[in-house]
Design an enzyme around this catalytic site. Sequence first.
Site, PDB file in Angstrom:
ATOM      1  CB  SER A 193      -4.190  -6.379   4.813  1.00  0.00           C
ATOM      2  OG  SER A 193      -3.863  -5.219   4.306  1.00  0.00           O
ATOM      3  CG  HIS A 224      -1.987  -0.972   1.234  1.00  0.00           C
ATOM      4  ND1 HIS A 224      -2.039  -1.733   2.717  1.00  0.00           N
ATOM      5  CD2 HIS A 224      -2.793  -1.404   0.499  1.00  0.00           C
ATOM      6  CE1 HIS A 224      -3.226  -2.744   2.265  1.00  0.00           C
ATOM      7  NE2 HIS A 224      -3.509  -2.265   1.094  1.00  0.00           N
ATOM      8  CE  LYS A 238     -12.843  -7.088   2.688  1.00  0.00           C
ATOM      9  NZ  LYS A 238     -11.405  -6.343   1.988  1.00  0.00           N
ATOM     10  NE  ARG A 249      -3.111  -7.776  -4.569  1.00  0.00           N
ATOM     11  CZ  ARG A 249      -3.761  -8.035  -3.535  1.00  0.00           C
ATOM     12  NH1 ARG A 249      -2.976  -8.135  -2.338  1.00  0.00           N
ATOM     13  NH2 ARG A 249      -5.090  -8.030  -3.654  1.00  0.00           N
TER      14      ARG A 249
HETATM   15  O1  PNS Z   1      -8.787  -2.970   0.347  1.00  0.00           O
HETATM   16  P1  PNS Z   1     -10.171  -3.426  -0.395  1.00  0.00           P
HETATM   17  O2  PNS Z   1     -10.801  -4.117   0.857  1.00  0.00           O
HETATM   18  O3  PNS Z   1      -9.909  -4.133  -1.359  1.00  0.00           O
HETATM   19  O4  PNS Z   1     -11.008  -2.137  -0.748  1.00  0.00           O
HETATM   20  C1  PNS Z   1     -12.200  -2.333  -1.342  1.00  0.00           C
HETATM   21  C2  PNS Z   1     -12.792  -1.070  -1.303  1.00  0.00           C
HETATM   22  C3  PNS Z   1     -12.796  -0.149  -0.157  1.00  0.00           C
HETATM   23  C4  PNS Z   1     -12.044   0.000  -2.237  1.00  0.00           C
HETATM   24  C5  PNS Z   1     -14.213  -1.000  -1.948  1.00  0.00           C
HETATM   25  O5  PNS Z   1     -14.775  -1.934  -1.274  1.00  0.00           O
HETATM   26  C6  PNS Z   1     -15.003   0.253  -1.803  1.00  0.00           C
HETATM   27  O6  PNS Z   1     -14.909   1.076  -2.797  1.00  0.00           O
HETATM   28  N1  PNS Z   1     -15.955   0.223  -0.899  1.00  0.00           N
HETATM   29  C7  PNS Z   1     -17.017   1.352  -0.951  1.00  0.00           C
HETATM   30  C8  PNS Z   1     -18.303   0.999  -1.191  1.00  0.00           C
HETATM   31  C9  PNS Z   1     -18.722   1.264  -2.556  1.00  0.00           C
HETATM   32  O7  PNS Z   1     -18.296   2.573  -3.245  1.00  0.00           O
HETATM   33  N2  PNS Z   1     -18.763   0.227  -3.283  1.00  0.00           N
HETATM   34  C10 PNS Z   1     -19.093   0.181  -4.703  1.00  0.00           C
HETATM   35  C11 PNS Z   1     -17.794  -0.152  -5.451  1.00  0.00           C
HETATM   36  S1  PNS Z   1     -18.283   0.255  -7.413  1.00  0.00           S
END
Ligand code: PNS
Length: 164
Positions: free
Chosen positions: A129, A17, A41, A91
Amino acid sequence: MRIAVCPGSFDPVTKGHLDIVTRASKLFDRVIVLVVINAAKTPSFTPEERVAMIREVIGDDLPNVEVDTFSGLLADYVRNVGAVAIVKGLRAVSDFEYEFQMALANKKLNPAADTVFLTTASQNMYLSSSLVKQIAQFGGDISDFLPPQIVDKVAGRLCKKEIQ
Ligand code: PNS
């Protein structure tokens, strides 16, 4: 002022990150690292702890980077702060389909912002993570994966010390 948002769970922030955030800080005038609260989560660290850990590892090194936390639609946050980009690290090919779907959905919800993918540094290809947390739970050495400032905190929280 070109603003980018680097969203994620950051549970906890890894060297992978940090690499993406550092590179984003060179491409944009202002970068907001956004700890997104995902009700689906069960995190190991509270949003406040995750924000504090990111702030600690960034320190004074990246003056155009700030850290925030948010619960809701990412596209709304990005619109509210006037960001032009969402920066994500890729990744492997396995990341792509999910990230591509989110990028398209976010573009539909907020056409003013684009998702920018940065390829992860080769040494961080396998890093996540959840992998770090698994290693920490069983007392493994996580010091290669995390910024040094947070290694003890993460190990102390996660190590179950009950291996037989
Ligand atoms: O580190 P992660 O868990 O892969 O991050 C995922 C994240 C937080 C970027 C994604 O879950 C997110 O954007 N969540 C916010 C809710 C949202 O906008 N969802 C629709 C995405 S199209």
